[in-house]
Design an enzyme around this catalytic site. Structure first.
Site, PDB file in Angstrom:
ATOM      1  N   HIS A 126      95.232 -34.301 -47.793  1.00 55.80           N
ATOM      2  CA  HIS A 126      95.718 -33.611 -49.248  1.00 55.80           C
ATOM      3  C   HIS A 126      97.053 -32.884 -49.365  1.00 55.80           C
ATOM      4  CE1 HIS A 126      92.021 -35.538 -50.449  1.00 55.80           C
ATOM      5  NE2 HIS A 126      91.141 -34.455 -50.165  1.00 55.80           N
TER       6      HIS A 126
ATOM      7  N   GLU B  23      80.058 -32.380 -46.151  1.00 52.92           N
ATOM      8  CA  GLU B  23      80.778 -32.974 -44.917  1.00 52.92           C
ATOM      9  C   GLU B  23      79.868 -33.579 -43.978  1.00 52.92           C
ATOM     10  OE1 GLU B  23      84.219 -32.916 -43.453  1.00 52.92           O
ATOM     11  OE2 GLU B  23      82.895 -33.697 -41.990  1.00 52.92           O
TER      12      GLU B  23
ATOM     13  N   CYS C 160      83.640 -36.962 -58.307  1.00 51.38           N
ATOM     14  CA  CYS C 160      82.681 -36.661 -57.131  1.00 51.38           C
ATOM     15  C   CYS C 160      81.841 -35.206 -57.607  1.00 51.38           C
ATOM     16  CB  CYS C 160      83.063 -36.600 -55.744  1.00 51.38           C
ATOM     17  SG  CYS C 160      82.189 -36.065 -54.648  1.00 51.38           S
TER      18      CYS C 160
ATOM     19  N   GLU D 195      73.839 -36.906 -55.564  1.00 55.47           N
ATOM     20  CA  GLU D 195      74.647 -38.203 -56.485  1.00 55.47           C
ATOM     21  C   GLU D 195      74.776 -39.366 -55.170  1.00 55.47           C
ATOM     22  OE1 GLU D 195      77.691 -35.939 -59.431  1.00 55.47           O
ATOM     23  OE2 GLU D 195      78.545 -37.700 -58.061  1.00 55.47           O
TER      24      GLU D 195
ATOM     25  N   CYS E 198      78.363 -28.199 -50.618  1.00 50.68           N
ATOM     26  CA  CYS E 198      79.295 -28.127 -49.498  1.00 50.68           C
ATOM     27  C   CYS E 198      79.985 -26.814 -49.306  1.00 50.68           C
ATOM     28  CB  CYS E 198      80.074 -29.417 -49.823  1.00 50.68           C
ATOM     29  SG  CYS E 198      81.497 -29.657 -48.597  1.00 50.68           S
TER      30      CYS E 198
HETATM   31  S1  SF4 Z   1      85.843 -32.779 -51.524  1.00 48.13           S
HETATM   32 FE1  SF4 Z   1      84.216 -33.165 -50.176  1.00 48.13          FE
HETATM   33  S2  SF4 Z   1      84.527 -31.809 -48.518  1.00 48.13           S
HETATM   34 FE2  SF4 Z   1      85.671 -31.319 -49.933  1.00 48.13          FE
HETATM   35  S3  SF4 Z   1      84.252 -29.637 -51.089  1.00 48.13           S
HETATM   36 FE3  SF4 Z   1      84.002 -31.458 -52.065  1.00 48.13          FE
HETATM   37  S4  SF4 Z   1      82.318 -32.421 -51.220  1.00 48.13           S
HETATM   38 FE4  SF4 Z   1      82.975 -30.777 -49.838  1.00 48.13          FE
END
Ligand code: SF4
Length: 355
Positions: A221, A165, A341, A92, A112
């Site tokens: 976070h 990452e 995301c 994406e 990831c």
């Molecule tokens: S937020 Fe980013 S670092 Fe965390 S699992 Fe999803 S893609 Fe990976």
């Protein structure tokens, strides 16, 4: 065998490759101009470059390793692109219209391994790193989309915040930055590029030492190890104390500000107590941090997490401000499309699997 993307080479790497293959080093400049200023989509359009050189490049490289698979456009102008890679994997890329310009969010890995428990992408383990060419090509594809519209718009900002990452794909990340920053190419200024990490502390130190002048964002976070490990598996291996040391090193060495990303999850990390703890934790970094509070976009895969109440978001913000921390609540984009995301990609993969 698949050919390598030419966009993966920095201008110096291209010049070296040409000289190793008996061509003049100066051709690199000409080719570069065709790639990034004239933005050709086929080697045959490089009409002013020596034709033997063009043929050599066409025999060894490709201009297209990404194919547009799906494009979703939001009412606010946000566009999500789902690209298919040569090996069939999907990635994406997002174009966002900001007040300050056009910003593109790129992906650096297929899947990831960091394992953030709220993330749609984190469910799909990393299958490979993207090459620097595949990362640059995401920007080029978005730019070509803008070129076709004929309104003279250009990508002005880049955030390395998509799936993956970036520090786990370090060398390709560095080449990618060199290519898009290059004055003779896309010329995206370092201060308009932001790299976001989940907190790989050793890599953060290595990155600091590169002196690249790009912006850094760190996904935190949570203000303590117990909670952060629950939300982000990576915290087990790299606890907050280690991450804080790396961030202090970055700030001391670069004198630049770090953006702290904090996703607010209802009744998980959005209480006043966590805001106070966060203000305390960040105190050693003084005015060199800026907290971005991100309202969570619920995804089907993680029904345990909900969006924080507006009241809780505002109270968290106020508590941080009172604690002397710079912060803002992130403006949202593309809420009418698969905005979280990795959401578009994971939906598409599920559809394919269901067939
Ligand atoms: S937020 Fe980013 S670092 Fe965390 S699992 Fe999803 S893609 Fe990976």
């Amino acid at each position: 065998m698949n050919k390598q993307s030419i966009y993966g080479l920095t201008i110096d790497q291209l010049a070296n490759w040409l000289t190793e293959h008996g061509k003049k080093k100066s051709r690199a400049q000409q080719v570069w101009e065709y790639l990034y200023r004239k933005r050709v989509t086929d080697f045959s359009e490089m009409t002013e470059v020596n034709q033997a050189c063009v043929q050599l490049l066409a025999d060894n490289f490709t201009l297209q390793t990404l194919q547009e698979h799906i494009k979703q456009e939001s009412a606010d102008g946000t566009i999500k692109f789902l690209f298919k890679l040569q090996d069939g994997n999907l990635i994406e890329t997002v174009l966002m219209r900001q007040k300050y310009g056009l910003s593109v969010c790129v992906t650096t890995q297929v899947g990831c391994n960091i394992g953030c428990s709220f993330c749609a992408s984190g469910l799909l383990a990393k299958s490979r790193d993207l090459s620097s060419g595949e990362i640059v090509e995401q920007i080029m594809n978005v730019q070509l989309h803008l070129d076709k519209k004929g309104q003279g718009e250009t990508v002005s900002h880049v955030v390395v915040m998509g799936i993956g990452e970036p520090f786990d794909n370090f060398e390709n990340l560095l080449d990618f930055i060199k290519v898009i920053k290059d004055d003779k190419g896309l010329a995206i200024a370092a201060r308009r590029i932001t790299v976001s990490t989940s907190g790989l502390a050793d890599k953060l130190i290595e990155f600091t030492d590169k002196g690249l002048q790009v912006n850094l964002a760190v996904s935190l976070h949570a203000p303590n190890n117990e909670l952060r490990t629950r939300i982000m598996k990576i915290n087990r291996a790299i606890p907050i104390e280690k991450l804080m040391k790396a961030m202090e090193y970055y700030v001391d060495k670069t004198n630049r500000r770090i953006t702290i990303e904090y996703i607010l999850l209802r009744d998980v990390n959005d209480h006043k107590q966590e805001a106070e703890e966060l203000a305390e934790l960040l105190r050693p970094l003084g005015q060199k941090v800026y907290v971005n509070l991100i309202p969570y976009n619920p995804v089907d895969e993680h029904s345990q997490y909900q969006r924080s109440e507006q009241e809780a978001v505002l109270s968290f913000y106020d508590t941080l401000k009172k604690g002397g921390v710079n912060c803002k609540i992130r403006q949202e984009h593309g809420t009418d499309i698969d905005a979280a995301c990795g959401q578009l990609r994971s939906k598409q993969i599920k559809k394919t699997e269901a067939k």
